[in-house]
Design an enzyme around this catalytic site. Structure first.
Site, mmCIF file in Angstrom:
data_model
loop_
_atom_site.group_PDB
_atom_site.id
_atom_site.type_symbol
_atom_site.label_atom_id
_atom_site.label_comp_id
_atom_site.label_asym_id
_atom_site.label_seq_id
_atom_site.Cartn_x
_atom_site.Cartn_y
_atom_site.Cartn_z
ATOM 1 N N LYS A 1 0.847 -1.205 0.000
ATOM 2 C CA LYS A 1 0.000 0.000 0.000
ATOM 3 C C LYS A 1 0.878 1.249 0.000
ATOM 4 O O LYS A 1 2.093 1.158 0.244
ATOM 5 C CB LYS A 1 -0.911 -0.029 1.232
ATOM 6 C CG LYS A 1 -0.173 0.011 2.562
ATOM 7 C CD LYS A 1 -1.087 -0.363 3.732
ATOM 8 C CE LYS A 1 -0.341 -0.316 5.052
ATOM 9 N NZ LYS A 1 -1.122 -0.887 6.163
ATOM 10 N N ARG B 1 -10.799 -0.134 14.391
ATOM 11 C CA ARG B 1 -10.491 0.672 13.211
ATOM 12 C C ARG B 1 -11.354 0.197 12.053
ATOM 13 O O ARG B 1 -12.136 0.948 11.503
ATOM 14 C CB ARG B 1 -8.991 0.564 12.884
ATOM 15 C CG ARG B 1 -8.518 1.542 11.867
ATOM 16 C CD ARG B 1 -7.016 1.498 11.684
ATOM 17 N NE ARG B 1 -6.567 0.248 11.049
ATOM 18 C CZ ARG B 1 -5.357 0.069 10.550
ATOM 19 N NH1 ARG B 1 -4.458 1.040 10.618
ATOM 20 N NH2 ARG B 1 -4.998 -1.084 9.997
ATOM 21 N N TYR C 1 16.995 29.856 8.576
ATOM 22 C CA TYR C 1 15.828 30.601 9.066
ATOM 23 C C TYR C 1 15.845 30.710 10.587
ATOM 24 O O TYR C 1 16.177 29.746 11.289
ATOM 25 C CB TYR C 1 14.532 29.890 8.659
ATOM 26 C CG TYR C 1 14.154 30.055 7.212
ATOM 27 C CD1 TYR C 1 13.898 31.305 6.663
ATOM 28 C CD2 TYR C 1 14.033 28.944 6.385
ATOM 29 C CE1 TYR C 1 13.536 31.436 5.323
ATOM 30 C CE2 TYR C 1 13.669 29.064 5.059
ATOM 31 C CZ TYR C 1 13.428 30.326 4.532
ATOM 32 O OH TYR C 1 13.070 30.448 3.225
ATOM 33 N N MET D 1 12.624 24.092 2.844
ATOM 34 C CA MET D 1 11.850 23.281 1.899
ATOM 35 C C MET D 1 12.753 22.440 0.998
ATOM 36 O O MET D 1 12.484 21.265 0.765
ATOM 37 C CB MET D 1 10.958 24.192 1.054
ATOM 38 C CG MET D 1 9.998 23.447 0.156
ATOM 39 S SD MET D 1 9.026 24.538 -0.889
ATOM 40 C CE MET D 1 8.007 25.387 0.292
#
Ligand SMILES: *Cc1c(COP(=O)(O)O)cnc(C)c1O
EC number: 5.1.1.1
Length: 344
Positions: A33, A128, A242, A290
């Site tokens: 998955k 679940r 930063y 990023m």
């Protein structure tokens, strides 16, 4: 090479599956998955199929449809989310096996696709997915008359062998399935390691195949090499990145490497993470941006061309710990920007 390279060792992956399979006397599927835990479901599943795996599990019918294109008609492709509204055509056309998890899903499946394969998901305490004991009692005659391929449930605490929840769920699973003459499946990676009592007829490992905990003996599958964009001298008292979170306490060399939180190097790792250059540990410094990360390379003999974030020196679980998460999340966060290289 301007982008980072994610290397996926398919030989190690197959070796991990074989090692888990060898711990049992039953059938072993593979869970692929979330795009094969971020490593590429098609490549991963084809490698496993070549090694003899015949049963696969994915989360959603869409994943099953794409896996069917990759694997061809033979392997069994099982869907954890079962038969959801709108999935009928996909399930039927691509011969997917839904793990039905509610009375509603059973009605939908038996009405829309009578005679089509299915399994049944039982809830043994995780709350679940799956039918609870009372629901199962009410519909089991109807379900058994349609010949389910498997009765399955999932363990909530299998990564902790001492947890009393394991034995409780095992007992509940037996009460719900003993004597029904249908193949049973309870164990994922953690359940395999709990021992024979948890194995039944089929296990469903995921993370252990991809080299993650709790399979301590797993061979590393993912390697991540990140190129250095620039190395600069930083004077004592100057800051990096930063919010000025890192300040040089000595004259330093700082490498800026070409990956960031957009590539799955989670910002929460902050300054708890390390990377490696030719086996030597270098600290990640400043805020993770990023697309860039600062690394203190002052103690290296020479300016590095690149660093290793995942590989023989650092596992997905070490990086996960730095970010306060688990190896599963590190793997499934790995970004789309990497150059992907498959070995084997
Ligand atoms: C994800 C999943 C698995 C595989 O679990 P791992 O811990 O990765 O081995 C097995 N069964 C179910 C129901 C799952 O959701």
């Amino acid at each position: 090479m301007a982008t980072a390279t994610l290397t996926i060792d398919l030989n190690a992956l197959v070796e991990n599956w074989r090692a888990l399979h060898a711990q049992t006397d039953c059938d072993t599927a593979a869970v692929v998955k979330a795009d094969g835990y971020g490593l590429g479901a098609d490549r991963v599943a084809r490698a496993l199929a070549r090694a003899g795996v015949t049963k696969f599990f994915v989360a959603a019918a869409e994943e099953g449809a794409s896996l069917r294109q990759a694997l061809g008609p033979d392997p069994e492709i099982n869907i954890f989310s079962g038969h959801m509204a709108g999935d009928t055509d996909m399930i039927s056309d691509l011969n997917l096996t839904p793990m039905l998890n509610s009375v509603d899903q059973m009605l939908r499946h038996f009405e829309a696709l009578p005679g089509a394969p299915f399994g049944v998901q039982l809830d043994t305490g995780m709350n679940r997915l799956g039918l609870e004991a009372a629901e199962w009692d009410a519909v089991q005659d109807i379900a058994l008359a349609q010949n389910p391929t498997v009765l399955m449930s999932h363990l909530a605490c299998a990564d902790d062998p001492e947890h009393p929840m394991n034995a409780m769920q095992l007992a509940t699973f037996k009460t719900m399935t003993d004597g029904l003459g249908v193949p049973r499946s309870l164990a994922a990676t953690g359940g395999i390691l709990l021992g024979d009592a948890y194995h039944f007829d089929l296990t469903r490992p995921g993370i252990g195949i991809y080299g993650g905990m709790p399979f301590v003996d797993a061979a590393p599958v993912a390697g991540l090499a990140v190129p250095v964009i620039q190395v600069r001298d930083v004077a004592e008292g100057e800051t990096v990145g930063y919010a000025n979170t890192w300040m040089a306490t000595r004259p330093s060399q700082v490498a800026t490497i070409a990956a960031g939180y957009a590539d799955g190097i989670l910002r929460a790792m902050g300054e708890h993470a390390w990377c490696y250059v030719a086996g030597k540990r270098c600290k990640i410094i400043g805020r993770i941006s990023m697309d860039m990360i600062g690394v203190d390379v002052t103690d290296l003999a020479a300016s590095p061309k690149g660093v290793e974030l995942l590989g023989p020196h650092q596992s997905v679980d070490t990086l996960a710990t730095a970010a306060g998460t688990i190896g599963y999340e590190i793997l499934t966060s790995l970004g789309a920007r990497y150059t992907r290289r498959y070995l084997g």
